[in-house]
Design a protein around this motif. Sequence first.
Motif: not given
Ligand SMILES: NC(=O)c1ccc[n+]([C@@H]2O[C@H](COP(=O)([O-])OP(=O)(O)OC[C@H]3O[C@@H](n4cnc5c(N)ncnc54)[C@H](OP(=O)(O)O)[C@@H]3O)[C@@H](O)[C@H]2O)c1
Length: 317
Positions: A7, A9, A11-12, A41, A62, A64, A66, A103-104, A133, A157-158
């Motif tokens: 992951g 690219d 945010q995390l 993935l 990192a 998911a 999302t 992360y969940s 999740k 997290t949230s």
């Molecule tokens: N964002 C929130 O508000 C939030 C809240 C609660 C929990 N979380 C959890 O926190 C963690 C980090 O979230 P985040 O905000 O960093 O998410 P994010 O910015 O959406 O990043 C998710 C990453 O996963 C990658 N991804 C998605 N599908 C994929 C695939 N098939 N193969 C490989 N990579 C793939 C995406 O790739 P691309 O860049 O190529 O699309 C992206 O870089 C996750 O587990 C999420 O469930 C997030």
Amino acid sequence: MNILIFGKDGQLGKAFPSLFESATQLSNIQVQYVGRSDCDLSQTDAVKQCLIDAKPDLIINAAAYTAVDKAETEVELAFAINAKAPEVMALYAAEHGATLLHYSTDYVFDGSKAGYYQEDDERNPLGAYGKSKAAGELAIERAFSDSARGQYAIFRTSWVYGVGGNFIKTILRLAKDREELKVIQDQVGVPTSANWLAAVSLDLVLNSNGQLQTFDSGIYHAVPPGETNWYALACLAIESANAAGASLKLSQSAIKPIMAVEYPLPAPRPMNSRMATEKLKQAIAAAGDVSKLQRWNKPWSEDVQAYVQQLAKDGQI
Ligand SMILES: NC(=O)c1ccc[n+]([C@@H]2O[C@H](COP(=O)([O-])OP(=O)(O)OC[C@H]3O[C@@H](n4cnc5c(N)ncnc54)[C@H](OP(=O)(O)O)[C@@H]3O)[C@@H](O)[C@H]2O)c1
């Protein structure tokens, strides 16, 4: 030590390189960052191959699926990425004695609890994303329950924000053109900086020499102190942007609070996302370095203010 981060690219994912820049100088650490183009993935075999090639001692997932609303119509894909892929990682870690950080989300709960959710409260996700999740959490727990090797932490997290798309950036973008905005007031949670989350995760798993340490495997709630609602968060984002000299059309007083029922979305969201964090703080303290707990003295709002200031400084508002 070999570290594999999925992951890169997201945010995390983007929060880890700066943390490892200093850690790699401390000890023999090699970090490999993997994105979608390196390993899809949704393809089990690709995940297995990536693990075999990297031979990680520490896996940080990192990545998911999302897209919370889109998940309602892409259920299979959401489950492949959020449940099957983490299961493959967990089985690898359990077999090879590696550590897995995953992360969940608060979306594994239905939000009907009056107080703070504890780690062992019953899961009852409302939508497909939350269900995928929750399935990922269960798969990891199962994989390690059959093995005496390896260790794992699932950080729930949230409301994450960092480099990438998120609620705060959306509000600031809309504030450039809109004169009025309606924002939901009756959903409660905690905005979590991706940088803070990445740092706290490493606090649990690495000692001050940058070496892996042991901890109790399980689920940990990881959000900074305090709580808020989307309306109050939007107001703070506008206030912070104005203080940083950004030029916005929308004034803070032109943001109108509404109820969630007035803004229906494809996926239902939990009304209460508050999660108790004592378990993680105690585990970090038990690992020996209580100075790491200083991170927990700052309320969520300070990081949001600093984040918006940085966006303004970088010309992103
Ligand atoms: N964002 C929130 O508000 C939030 C809240 C609660 C929990 N979380 C959890 O926190 C963690 C980090 O979230 P985040 O905000 O960093 O998410 P994010 O910015 O959406 O990043 C998710 C990453 O996963 C990658 N991804 C998605 N599908 C994929 C695939 N098939 N193969 C490989 N990579 C793939 C995406 O790739 P691309 O860049 O190529 O699309 C992206 O870089 C996750 O587990 C999420 O469930 C997030």
